[in-house]
Design an enzyme around this catalytic site. Sequence first.
Site, PDB file in Angstrom:
ATOM      1  N   PHE A 106      -2.148   0.861   6.697  1.00 41.41           N
ATOM      2  CA  PHE A 106      -2.130  -0.033   5.541  1.00 41.41           C
ATOM      3  C   PHE A 106      -1.898  -1.455   6.028  1.00 41.41           C
ATOM      4  O   PHE A 106      -1.066  -1.684   6.911  1.00 41.41           O
ATOM      5  CB  PHE A 106      -1.010   0.414   4.595  1.00 41.41           C
ATOM      6  CG  PHE A 106      -1.038  -0.245   3.253  1.00 41.41           C
ATOM      7  CD1 PHE A 106      -2.019   0.071   2.333  1.00 41.41           C
ATOM      8  CD2 PHE A 106      -0.074  -1.175   2.896  1.00 41.41           C
ATOM      9  CE1 PHE A 106      -2.041  -0.530   1.082  1.00 41.41           C
ATOM     10  CE2 PHE A 106      -0.082  -1.772   1.651  1.00 41.41           C
ATOM     11  CZ  PHE A 106      -1.077  -1.453   0.740  1.00 41.41           C
ATOM     12  N   ASP A 163       5.807   5.554   8.008  1.00 37.85           N
ATOM     13  CA  ASP A 163       5.677   5.065   6.628  1.00 37.85           C
ATOM     14  C   ASP A 163       5.313   6.278   5.770  1.00 37.85           C
ATOM     15  O   ASP A 163       4.262   6.901   5.971  1.00 37.85           O
ATOM     16  CB  ASP A 163       4.580   3.986   6.591  1.00 37.85           C
ATOM     17  CG  ASP A 163       4.310   3.460   5.186  1.00 37.85           C
ATOM     18  OD1 ASP A 163       4.597   4.170   4.209  1.00 37.85           O
ATOM     19  OD2 ASP A 163       3.769   2.340   5.082  1.00 37.85           O
ATOM     20  N   TYR A 210       7.703   4.087  -6.086  1.00 36.20           N
ATOM     21  CA  TYR A 210       6.957   3.984  -7.355  1.00 36.20           C
ATOM     22  C   TYR A 210       5.676   4.816  -7.404  1.00 36.20           C
ATOM     23  O   TYR A 210       4.989   4.800  -8.417  1.00 36.20           O
ATOM     24  CB  TYR A 210       6.620   2.517  -7.659  1.00 36.20           C
ATOM     25  CG  TYR A 210       6.012   1.747  -6.518  1.00 36.20           C
ATOM     26  CD1 TYR A 210       4.676   1.888  -6.185  1.00 36.20           C
ATOM     27  CD2 TYR A 210       6.791   0.874  -5.760  1.00 36.20           C
ATOM     28  CE1 TYR A 210       4.127   1.193  -5.122  1.00 36.20           C
ATOM     29  CE2 TYR A 210       6.252   0.166  -4.697  1.00 36.20           C
ATOM     30  CZ  TYR A 210       4.920   0.332  -4.390  1.00 36.20           C
ATOM     31  OH  TYR A 210       4.383  -0.359  -3.329  1.00 36.20           O
ATOM     32  N   LYS A 211       5.356   5.533  -6.324  1.00 34.39           N
ATOM     33  CA  LYS A 211       4.124   6.335  -6.350  1.00 34.39           C
ATOM     34  C   LYS A 211       4.465   7.746  -6.847  1.00 34.39           C
ATOM     35  O   LYS A 211       4.786   7.918  -8.017  1.00 34.39           O
ATOM     36  CB  LYS A 211       3.479   6.353  -4.973  1.00 34.39           C
ATOM     37  CG  LYS A 211       3.058   4.958  -4.466  1.00 34.39           C
ATOM     38  CD  LYS A 211       2.374   5.072  -3.120  1.00 34.39           C
ATOM     39  CE  LYS A 211       2.209   3.741  -2.413  1.00 34.39           C
ATOM     40  NZ  LYS A 211       1.292   2.813  -3.059  1.00 34.39           N
ATOM     41  N   ARG A 214     -10.674   6.784  -5.159  1.00 28.88           N
ATOM     42  CA  ARG A 214      -9.472   7.530  -4.779  1.00 28.88           C
ATOM     43  C   ARG A 214      -8.860   8.199  -6.011  1.00 28.88           C
ATOM     44  O   ARG A 214      -8.664   7.538  -7.042  1.00 28.88           O
ATOM     45  CB  ARG A 214      -8.501   6.517  -4.179  1.00 28.88           C
ATOM     46  CG  ARG A 214      -7.432   7.057  -3.311  1.00 28.88           C
ATOM     47  CD  ARG A 214      -6.665   5.934  -2.657  1.00 28.88           C
ATOM     48  NE  ARG A 214      -5.895   5.136  -3.601  1.00 28.88           N
ATOM     49  CZ  ARG A 214      -4.749   4.513  -3.326  1.00 28.88           C
ATOM     50  NH1 ARG A 214      -4.243   4.582  -2.121  1.00 28.88           N
ATOM     51  NH2 ARG A 214      -4.109   3.807  -4.220  1.00 28.88           N
TER      52      ARG A 214
HETATM   53  C1  PLP Z   1       1.075   2.964   3.002  1.00 28.08           C
HETATM   54  C2  PLP Z   1       1.742   1.802   2.345  1.00 28.08           C
HETATM   55  N1  PLP Z   1       2.648   1.086   3.025  1.00 28.08           N
HETATM   56  C3  PLP Z   1       3.265   0.032   2.477  1.00 28.08           C
HETATM   57  C4  PLP Z   1       2.998  -0.360   1.181  1.00 28.08           C
HETATM   58  C5  PLP Z   1       3.675  -1.576   0.627  1.00 28.08           C
HETATM   59  O1  PLP Z   1       4.700  -1.281  -0.233  1.00 28.08           O
HETATM   60  P1  PLP Z   1       5.518  -2.445  -0.964  1.00 28.08           P
HETATM   61  O2  PLP Z   1       4.545  -3.234  -1.763  1.00 28.08           O
HETATM   62  O3  PLP Z   1       6.464  -1.704  -1.864  1.00 28.08           O
HETATM   63  O4  PLP Z   1       6.208  -3.252   0.051  1.00 28.08           O
HETATM   64  C6  PLP Z   1       2.093   0.364   0.423  1.00 28.08           C
HETATM   65  C7  PLP Z   1       1.796  -0.025  -0.956  1.00 28.08           C
HETATM   66  O5  PLP Z   1       0.984   0.520  -1.644  1.00 28.08           O
HETATM   67  C8  PLP Z   1       1.433   1.469   1.022  1.00 28.08           C
HETATM   68  O6  PLP Z   1       0.531   2.196   0.356  1.00 28.08           O
END
Ligand code: PLP
Length: 412
Positions: A128, A197, A222-223, A371
């Site tokens: 990501f 992560d 939040y997911k 998705r």
């Molecule tokens: C795999 C992954 N890492 C990190 C993040 C970032 O999270 P945050 O916006 O809460 O910092 C996300 C957000 O969707 C994500 O999907």
Amino acid sequence: MISAVDRATCAARDAVDPLASVREQFVLPDDLIYLDGNSLGALPVRTPARLAALVEEEWGRGLVHSWSDAGWIEAPARVGAKLARLIGAGSDEVVVAESTSVCLFKLVCAALAMQPDRSVVLTEEENFHTDVYVAAAAAQLCGATVEVQPRARLLDALDDRVAVLVLTHVDYRTGYMHDMRALSAAAHDAGALALWDLCHSVAAVPLQVNADGADMAVGCGYKYLNGGPGAPALLHVRAGLHGALRNPVPGWLGHAEPFAFELAFRPASGLRSMITGSPHILQLTALESAVDLWLEVDMAAARAKSVALTELFIELVEERCARMGFELASPRDAARRGSQVALRHPDGYGVVRALAERGVVGDFRAPDICRFGLAPLYVRYVDVWDAVDHLHQVVAEGAHLDPRFAERAAIT
Ligand SMILES: Cc1ncc(COP(=O)(O)O)c(C=O)c1O
């Protein structure tokens, strides 16, 4: 085309689904098929009342005394201990703080400080984007560099320069699930730490971070956890590393004695030292309410249903939407797949928008991925059938080619 599975079969599966009643614990509009719980999870029915009590009683009447009387000050560690049960960690190995991005920054810096004779943060191209930005910025501040390799080259790149391997366990685009145990072991063999992560893993797939060799982990609330928009993140560090932890953003609430008001920073023991400032009590409370719901659920049953839903989705797309331009981007092997199905399509953005107009909510990830998150606590087998039925109709009717979809919205 007649499918081997029809809607009645799906309804019959819902009728015997051991998790069917859990859906009633979520607020879901009747006219919506919600397949985006991998982006923002649904609202638990219990959360509004819990938040109302927090605001009216704890904040409204208890005021400043609620920091101790209502347990606010303990919330990061208390909710962390609950989350630890969901990820296979010890109760003192998880706290909740800030966001995934910020927690990741703290942990990359901490990992580099633990490995002073190494100067590379290794990650993969498929990661990501925030993880790569954060790792690069943290590395730069610590006098290190980030190395971004294709997935297939990760093992070769793990050498004695690498301080920490930073990977997202379940790929946000495709749902591909790394072998955490094998990659953590490979990192350790090279003398590196393994930082995971878990954004698309926590409450999506069963996790045993300690048994699988994770040294550190982050993950969002939040997911699949359903903690609400902007919910704070989990931060995990295995106990054996606590003594060497250094918080790059030391703050008063990570101090051994916050109310001693000392100007010199003396870290609290354990993971508390990674807390910086005042916890986000409103969000933490919403998250705790959702985590409490999760702790009532059998994760093995949730995983079994998640696998069944993703298998059904793939089977129906391949039967009903063949020769419509879709290509499966998710692993076919369920053991390597998270709780989502990703389909490539040359007009994927239009497909997702046209579906949304019919009440089927998925999302789009550039360049071409549609998705669909199949959160097992509230997605039904009939939802999968209906979603694929709409998918077929959208492409058969050319609804996805509407010129209105030529321009992309800010959030896809
Ligand atoms: C795999 C992954 N890492 C990190 C993040 C970032 O999270 P945050 O916006 O809460 O910092 C996300 C957000 O969707 C994500 O999907």
